[in-house]
Design an enzyme around this catalytic site. Structure first.
Site, PDB file in Angstrom:
ATOM      1  N   ARG A  27     -97.462-148.633  22.056  1.00  0.00           N
ATOM      2  CA  ARG A  27     -98.290-149.670  21.810  1.00  0.00           C
ATOM      3  C   ARG A  27     -99.580-149.539  21.554  1.00  0.00           C
ATOM      4  O   ARG A  27    -100.250-150.955  21.509  1.00  0.00           O
ATOM      5  CB  ARG A  27     -98.233-150.619  23.508  1.00  0.00           C
ATOM      6  CG  ARG A  27     -96.872-150.954  24.036  1.00  0.00           C
ATOM      7  CD  ARG A  27     -97.298-151.779  24.795  1.00  0.00           C
ATOM      8  NE  ARG A  27     -97.984-152.708  25.250  1.00  0.00           N
ATOM      9  CZ  ARG A  27     -97.286-154.106  25.268  1.00  0.00           C
ATOM     10  NH1 ARG A  27     -95.876-154.024  24.837  1.00  0.00           N
ATOM     11  NH2 ARG A  27     -97.805-155.325  24.993  1.00  0.00           N
ATOM     12  N   GLU A 499     -93.351-149.320   6.443  1.00  0.00           N
ATOM     13  CA  GLU A 499     -93.755-148.864   7.534  1.00  0.00           C
ATOM     14  C   GLU A 499     -94.428-147.343   8.177  1.00  0.00           C
ATOM     15  O   GLU A 499     -95.488-147.051   8.691  1.00  0.00           O
ATOM     16  CB  GLU A 499     -92.977-149.308   8.774  1.00  0.00           C
ATOM     17  CG  GLU A 499     -93.304-150.941   8.437  1.00  0.00           C
ATOM     18  CD  GLU A 499     -92.678-151.463   9.380  1.00  0.00           C
ATOM     19  OE1 GLU A 499     -92.853-151.813  10.380  1.00  0.00           O
ATOM     20  OE2 GLU A 499     -90.820-150.473   9.850  1.00  0.00           O
ATOM     21  N   HIS A 515     -87.315-161.872 -13.509  1.00  0.00           N
ATOM     22  CA  HIS A 515     -88.376-163.057 -12.998  1.00  0.00           C
ATOM     23  C   HIS A 515     -89.561-162.438 -12.817  1.00  0.00           C
ATOM     24  O   HIS A 515     -90.843-163.404 -12.255  1.00  0.00           O
ATOM     25  CB  HIS A 515     -88.006-163.801 -12.464  1.00  0.00           C
ATOM     26  CG  HIS A 515     -86.821-165.203 -12.653  1.00  0.00           C
ATOM     27  ND1 HIS A 515     -86.880-166.044 -14.169  1.00  0.00           N
ATOM     28  CD2 HIS A 515     -85.517-164.910 -11.991  1.00  0.00           C
ATOM     29  CE1 HIS A 515     -85.694-166.143 -13.579  1.00  0.00           C
ATOM     30  NE2 HIS A 515     -84.602-165.908 -12.871  1.00  0.00           N
ATOM     31  N   LYS A 613     -96.188-151.879  18.543  1.00  0.00           N
ATOM     32  CA  LYS A 613     -94.981-151.969  18.657  1.00  0.00           C
ATOM     33  C   LYS A 613     -94.852-153.829  18.362  1.00  0.00           C
ATOM     34  O   LYS A 613     -94.081-154.689  18.057  1.00  0.00           O
ATOM     35  CB  LYS A 613     -94.331-150.961  20.403  1.00  0.00           C
ATOM     36  CG  LYS A 613     -92.629-152.152  19.625  1.00  0.00           C
ATOM     37  CD  LYS A 613     -91.579-151.567  19.041  1.00  0.00           C
ATOM     38  CE  LYS A 613     -90.500-151.351  19.420  1.00  0.00           C
ATOM     39  NZ  LYS A 613     -89.413-151.395  18.303  1.00  0.00           N
TER      40      LYS A 613
END
Length: 618
Positions: A27, A499, A515, A613
Site C-alpha cells: 500500500r 507497470e 488508423h 495497490k
C-alpha cells in the site's frame, strides 16, 4: 495508498506493528514509521524514508516496551519522501502521535491558524495539523477522546486516522472515505487499512463505517458515532489464510498470485454453475428481470475486466458499456431506475469508483459492487454485491483478481441475459480462424468456465513467456493488439508490462492499428496479438501490416490454430476454450511475459515505482 496498523493489548506492541507494516508494504513504500506508548515512559517515535527495511534497521537493538502503538507505511501525496514527512506525526511536545491515510483538504487554513497560535510544524504533510489540533484541545482541558473528536470535527476531506496520547493506553481512530478495519484478537486488538496487516494474529474482523469512532484499550474495544452514541457493528470471520499474505517459496507476490489463478478461479466458480444455468445465490432467477441496460464503472485493471464484461453482455443482446470511474463520477452518462450500474473494484475502496457509485445511487439507478472484499465500502454502498472470492492479493500489479473478475462477470452476464430474455447478438458469419464459430453458446460458456482452471494451469506451467521475455528484451516498444474480448486483454497486457517493466507499452484495438499507431511500428517494436477464436482472420490482417514494417509478432491464441502459428513469428498457445472466455488464459500468458521481462530488468516487481495497490484518494 498508505497503510495504517495499530495495536492495543497485553504484551509488547512493536514486533506486531512491524509485521503489520511488512504486510502492508503493497500500500505504500516511500517511508515507514511507528510510535509506541512506552510502559516505562513517554511515546517513542521512529520513522525512516525508504521501505520497511530502513525502519527495521533503525529499530534494531532498541527495546520499546509497551502494549499500545501505531504504525504507517506511506505513499506520498503532500510532501516528498523524507524522514520528516514520514508518519507518525506529533505535536510540538511529542505527547500526541497520529497516522493518517487520505487527504485533509483544509489543512492549509488549519496550519495557518495553528501557526498563529504558536504551533511549529516540521513537515510538509497535511496530516501534521491533526496532532496539533488534538494538543490544542488537550491544553484547553479536554480528555484525549474529546480532544480527538474535536480535532476530527475540524477536518474536511477523506481520512482514516489512528492516534495515541502520552500517559494513555488507548488507541483512538476513525474513518471517512478511507478504509479502516478492526481485528479482534485474544490478547490484543488491531486496526489496519486492510485485513492482511493483522491476518496472522486474528481472522475476526469488524468493518468500520464512515464516522465511526473506535477506542481500543487493553484488549477491549468500543465503537460510537460522531455524537458518542454506541453503535453495533457485526463481527465477521475472514476466510483468508495467513499464508496467503506471505510469499513462501516465491521471490515475488506477483508470481505467486499468477500461479494461484487455477485455485482462485475454482473459488470464484465454486457452487455457481448448475447445469444449464448460472447459480448466483445473491441473484436467483428473475431477480434481474427489470434491468434494461448495464453501465460498468471501474479503474485500471478492474476497468479492463469491466470492458470484458460489457462485451459479453452485448453479445447476449444486453445494452452495456464500460466507463472509467474517474470520468463517470464527474460527468455521468444518463441512467434510469432500470439501469444496473456495476462498480468493479478489487479492494472495494477505490476512491473514484466509490464516487461513481454514490453518483449512480443519487441518480436512482440500481447498483451492484463486484469486489473481492466482504465488508468493503463498495459492498456496503451498493444495493447488492457479488464477491469474486479470489483471496488476498498483495502484489500491486493485479493478476488473479482480473481472472476472477472476468469469470464472475461471465456468470453475471449469463444471469442478466437469462432474466431479460437476451440472445446471441451475432451469428456464425462472425466466425474466424479457431476452434469455435462466432455464436455465443451459453452452454459452451458455462461448460468451459468449469474447465477454465485447468486451462489456466496449463498456461501457468508454460515456459514460453520466459523465453520470449529474454528474446525481445532489447525492443524499444511493445504494442498489444486484440479484438472483441481480446481488446481489453490487450489493454491489460500493456498495463501490466508498463507497470512493472517501466518500458513503453501500449494496447490497441487491432483494427485501430492502421488508423495512427502503425506510424510508430518499426523493427524495434514487438507486436503481441491476442487471438480468441473469433474474428481471428481480421486480426491476422493487422498482424501482416505490422510484419510488413519489419516488426516481430508474438501471437497468443488457441493451441490448435495452425494458421495463426504459421503466420506469426512466435506463438504462446492455450488449451481449447470458448472464444468468449479465451481472453482469460491469454491474459495469463501476458502476465507471465510482463513478469519475466521485469525480472530480467531487476525491477521492484511487487512495488513498482509511483504506484500503490489501492487508490483511496481521488
Amino acid at each position: 495508498m498508505c497503510g495504517i496498523i495499530a495495536r492495543a493489548g497485553i504484551g509488547d506492541a512493536l514486533e506486531e506493528l512491524v509485521v503489520g507494516l511488512q504486510n502492508l508494504e503493497y500500500r505504500g513504500y516511500d517511508s515507514a514509521g511507528v510510535a509506541v506508548r512506552r510502559a516505562d515512559g513517554p511515546i517513542t517515535v521512529c520513522k525512516r524514508e525508504g521501505e520497511t527495511d530502513a525502519l527495521e534497521a533503525a529499530l534494531s537493538g532498541r527495546a520499546l516496551p509497551g502494549g499500545t502503538g501505531i504504525g504507517h507505511t506511506r505513499w506520498s501525496t503532500h510532501g516528498a519522501p523524507s524522514d520528516a514527512n514520514a508518519h507518525p506525526h506529533t505535536d510540538d511536545s511529542g505527547r500526541v502521535a497520529v497516522v493518517h491515510n487520505g487527504i485533509i483538504r483544509n489543512h492549509e487554513s488549519l496550519r495557518r491558524e495553528l501557526r498563529e497560535a504558536g504551533h511549529r510544524f516540521r513537515s510538509e504533510t497535511d496530516t501534521e495539523v491533526v496532532p496539533h489540533l488534538v494538543a490544542a484541545a488537550l491544553d484547553d482541558g479536554a480528555d484525549p477522546e474529546s480532544a480527538f473528536r474535536a480535532a476530527v470535527a475540524r477536518l474536511e476531506g477523506s481520512y482514516a486516522l489512528a492516534m495515541i496520547v502520552d500517559e494513555d493506553d488507548a488507541v483512538y481512530a476513525t474513518r471517512r472515505g478511507s478504509p479502516l478495519v478492526l481485528g479482534l484478537g485474544t490478547d490484543a486488538n488491531y486496526l489496519a487499512s486492510d485485513v492482511p496487516a493483522f491476518l496472522e494474529f486474528t481472522d475476526r474482523v469488524v468493518y468500520l463505517e464512515d464516522d465511526d469512532v473506535v477506542v481500543l484499550e487493553g484488549n477491549t474495544y468500543r465503537i460510537t458515532d460522531v455524537d458518542g452514541t454506541p453503535v453495533d457493528r457485526p463481527i465477521e470471520t475472514v476466510e483468508w489464510d495467513a499464508s496467503d499474505a506471505r510469499k513462501g517459496v516465491y521471490n515475488h507476490f506477483m508470481r505467486k498470485e499468477i500461479d494461484e489463478q487455477p485455485v482462485s478461479l475454482r473459488q470464484t466458480l465454486e457452487g455457481r454453475i448448475d447445469g444449464d444455468r448460472s447459480e448466483l445465490t445473491a441473484f436467483p432467477p428473475g431477480s434481474l428481470s427489470d434491468v434494461d441496460d448495464v453501465v460498468f464503472v471501474a479503474c485500471g485493471t478492474s476497468y479492463h475486466a469491466a470492458m470484458y464484461g460489457s462485451t459479453l453482455l452485448r453479445r447476449r443482446g444486453v445494452p452495456a458499456t464500460a466507463l472509467r470511474a474517474n470520468e463517470f463520477a464527474h460527468d455521468p452518462m444518463p441512467v434510469s431506475e432500470r439501469t444496473l450500474v456495476i462498480a468493479v473494484t478489487q479492494s472495494g475502496e477505490t476512491a473514484d469508483t466509490l464516487a461513481s457509485l454514490r453518483v449512480a445511487n443519487d441518480l436512482s439507478a440500481r447498483t451492484l459492487a463486484v469486489t473481492n472484499v466482504v465488508g468493503s465500502s463498495a459492498a456496503r454502498g451498493a444495493d447488492e454485491a457479488l464477491f469474486i472470492r479470489a483471496g488476498p492479493e498483495i502484489g500491486v500489479a493485479a493478476t488473479k483478481t482480473f481472472s476472477s473478475q472476468v469469470a464472475a462477470l461471465a456468470l453475471l452476464a449469463d444471469r442478466i441475459a437469462a432474466d431479460g430474455g437476451g440472445a446471441d447478438a451475432y451469428g456464425d458469419e462472425t466466425a474466424g480462424v479457431g476452434d469455435h464459430g462466432g455464436a455465443y453458446d451459453p452452454d459452451s460458456v458455462r461448460s468451459d468456465l468449469e474447465s477454465l482452471p485447468t486451462a489456466v494451469e496449463t498456461v501457468v506451467n508454460d515456459a514460453g513467456a520466459a523465453r520470449l521475455a529474454t528474446q525481445f528484451a532489447d525492443a524499444e516498444s511493445y504494442f498489444f493488439i486484440g479484438r472483441g474480448v481480446g481488446y481489453p486483454v490487450a489493454l491489460e497486457g500493456a498495463l501490466k508490462f508498463k507497470e512493472i517493466t517501466y518500458e513503453h507499452a501500449e494496447g490497441f484495438a487491432a483494427g485501430e492499428l492502421k488508423h495512427g499507431p502503425l506510424a510508430l511500428v518499426t523493427p524495434a517494436t514487438v507486436v503481441i496479438a491476442v487471438f480468441t477464436g473469433r474474428n481471428d482472420e481480421l486480426t491476422l490482417h493487422n498482424v501482416r501490416e505490422a510484419q510488413s514494417r519489419g516488426a516481430p509478432v508474438v501471437g497468443v491464441g488457441p493451441a490448435s490454430a495452425t494458421t495463426l502459428r504459421e503466420t506469426v513469428d512466435e506463438y504462446l498457445p492455450f488449451p481449447r476454450t470458448d472464444p468468449n472466455l479465451a481472453g482469460i488464459p491469454a491474459n495469463v500468458h501476458l502476465q507471465l511475459l510482463a513478469y519475466h521481462a521485469a525480472e530480467i530488468r531487476d525491477r521492484a516487481i511487487d512495488k513498482p515505482r509511483n504506484l500503490a495497490k489501492s487508490v483511496t484518494v481521488e
